[in-house]
Design an enzyme around this catalytic site. Sequence first.
Site, PDB file in Angstrom:
ATOM      1  N   GLU A 166      24.841  -1.717  48.908  1.00  0.00           N
ATOM      2  CA  GLU A 166      23.797  -0.804  49.389  1.00  0.00           C
ATOM      3  C   GLU A 166      22.631  -0.617  48.422  1.00  0.00           C
ATOM      4  O   GLU A 166      22.380   0.497  47.916  1.00  0.00           O
ATOM      5  CB  GLU A 166      24.417   0.560  49.730  1.00  0.00           C
ATOM      6  CG  GLU A 166      25.516   0.472  50.773  1.00  0.00           C
ATOM      7  CD  GLU A 166      26.068   1.844  51.183  1.00  0.00           C
ATOM      8  OE1 GLU A 166      25.717   2.855  50.553  1.00  0.00           O
ATOM      9  OE2 GLU A 166      26.851   1.899  52.147  1.00  0.00           O
ATOM     10  N   GLU A 355      31.952  -1.888  55.378  1.00  0.00           N
ATOM     11  CA  GLU A 355      32.389  -0.481  55.439  1.00  0.00           C
ATOM     12  C   GLU A 355      32.133   0.051  56.841  1.00  0.00           C
ATOM     13  O   GLU A 355      31.068  -0.190  57.421  1.00  0.00           O
ATOM     14  CB  GLU A 355      31.603   0.405  54.467  1.00  0.00           C
ATOM     15  CG  GLU A 355      31.894   0.190  53.016  1.00  0.00           C
ATOM     16  CD  GLU A 355      31.062   1.115  52.112  1.00  0.00           C
ATOM     17  OE1 GLU A 355      30.618   2.194  52.559  1.00  0.00           O
ATOM     18  OE2 GLU A 355      30.861   0.714  50.957  1.00  0.00           O
TER      19      GLU A 355
HETATM   20  O1  IFM Z   1      31.373   6.567  49.990  1.00  0.00           O
HETATM   21  C1  IFM Z   1      30.282   5.802  50.381  1.00  0.00           C
HETATM   22  C2  IFM Z   1      30.327   4.438  49.738  1.00  0.00           C
HETATM   23  O2  IFM Z   1      30.393   4.525  48.352  1.00  0.00           O
HETATM   24  C3  IFM Z   1      29.082   3.663  50.100  1.00  0.00           C
HETATM   25  N1  IFM Z   1      28.881   3.642  51.526  1.00  0.00           N
HETATM   26  C4  IFM Z   1      28.972   4.882  52.250  1.00  0.00           C
HETATM   27  C5  IFM Z   1      30.253   5.608  51.878  1.00  0.00           C
HETATM   28  C6  IFM Z   1      30.340   6.939  52.645  1.00  0.00           C
HETATM   29  O3  IFM Z   1      29.251   7.752  52.364  1.00  0.00           O
END
Ligand code: IFM
Length: 448
Positions: A166, A355
Site C-alpha cells: 500500500e 488483503e
Molecule cells: O491493518 C491494515 C493493513 O496493515 C494494511 N491494509 C489494511 C489493513 C486494515 O486496515
Amino acid sequence: MSKINFPKDFIWGSATAAYQIEGAYNEDGKGESIWDRFSHTPGNIENGHNGDIACDHYHRYEEDIKIMKEIGLKSYRFSISWPRIFPEGTGQLNQKGLDFYKRLTNMLLENGIMPAITLYHWDLPQKLQDKGGWKNRDTTDYFTEYCEAIFKSLGDIVPMWITHNEPRVVALLGHFLGIHAPGIKDLRTSLEVSHNILLSHGKTVKLFREMNIDAQIGIALNLSHHYPVSEKPEDIAAAELSFSIAGRWYLDPLFKGCYPEDALEYYKKKGIELSFPQDDLKLISQPIDFLAFNNYSSDIIQYDPSDESGFSFAESILDKFEKTDMGWIIYPEGLYDLLMLLDRDYGKPNLIISENGAAFKDEISSSGRIEDTKRIQYLKSYLTQAHRAIQDGVNLKGYYLWSLMDNFEWSFGYNKRFGIVHVNFETQERKIKDSGYWYKEVIKNNGF
Ligand code: IFM
C-alpha cells in the site's frame, strides 16, 4: 444456491504484518522503526497503544503456525521488519533478526504452508527517517541493499515476494494527513514519497531478476472501485479523477510507464508541478509476475465545487449501506467491478487479492465460541464476487484474508479486530473464531 468452486491451485491464504503482530520491538538487536517512534509519541494512537508486545508473535510463531495448519492455510503472507535486519537501515546486518525469519519460513515450509513475503509493510528504520526517510532518494538504494540481503538468504525457498504494501497509505496517511508514521503533513512530500517508493519497487524487481531468483514478484496496492454518486456527467468526471489520484497514480506507472495526465493536471492546479525522470518510469514499469491488491470497501464520489479538490466522498448516501467497525461500507460488487477494471485496463495481469476482511467487535460468547457471523457473511459475499470475476475471465490466482489474528490496527491500536483468530491481549491466548472454522471448510472444499 449452487456450490462455488474455485480453480484448482487457487491460493488460499491469510496475511499479517510485522509491526502489527511481532512485538519484541527492541529484542535481539532490532533497531527502532518509525512506528516505534510514532506509537511512543503521546497522542498518536488511540488509548496510547503501541506494538511493543502486540501478539508476541516473535516468541509465539510456532504456536501461530500450528493454528495456520489447523485452519489449513495454503499460504501465509507476512512482512519482514527492516530494522530487525538492518538496525541502522543500512550497513551492519543483524544476524539474529534474519535468523528469526529463517526459522519462521522453514517451519512454514515444513508444514506445507507457502510463505509469501512482503518486504516493506511500513516499519522504516528510524535511522533512515532521520536522513529524510522516503523523501530521500537514497532510501531507494538502502531498500535494495536490504532486499538483496533477504533474497540471498531466503530467495531460494520463498516462492512469492511483494515489494511494498500500500504505497498510497504510506504517502497519504504518513506524509500528507500525518496520522501514520512518520506523521508528516505535506502534499509535495507525499507525492515525492509515493514516487520514491515506486522507484524502490522498480529497482528491487530489477535486482530480483538479475539475481535469477526462481520465484514470483509483485507489489500490493490498496485499491477500491470509485463510483459516481449519480449519472450526472460532473459526478462521473469526479469519480474518474478521484480514481486517477487514488488508483491510477500507482497503476499507470507500474503498467504504462507514466503518471495519469488528469491527476498531474490536478496537482498542477494546486501549484505542484511534477515531472519525473523517464529512467525512473522505465524501472518502475518493469514487468511484474502479479499485481496484488488489498480491497475492503468501495468509494462513492460526488462533484463538489465547495471542496478545493472539486470532489468529495458522498457521505449522505453512505447511510444506505451496512458498514464494518472501521466505518467502511460493505459492497462486495465493488470487488467484482475492480477486478474487471484491472483486467480490462491493465492487460489481463495475474491478480492476487493480498488483503480482504472485516473488523467487527467480536466477543467470546457464553458458550466460549466467538460467533462472528457478520464476518462470515462479509467474506462469503466478497468471495462470491471474486469467483464471479474468475468466471468472467479474470486471472485471479489467490486470496489472502486479513487477518490471521487480531492485531495492532495502526492509529486505532488494539480497538479494531480483523482476525479470524481471537487474541486476548492480556494473556496472549489465541482462539479460532467461527470465521476461522468457516474458512477452514472453504479451503478444504476449495469453495463453499
Ligand atoms: O491493518 C491494515 C493493513 O496493515 C494494511 N491494509 C489494511 C489493513 C486494515 O486496515
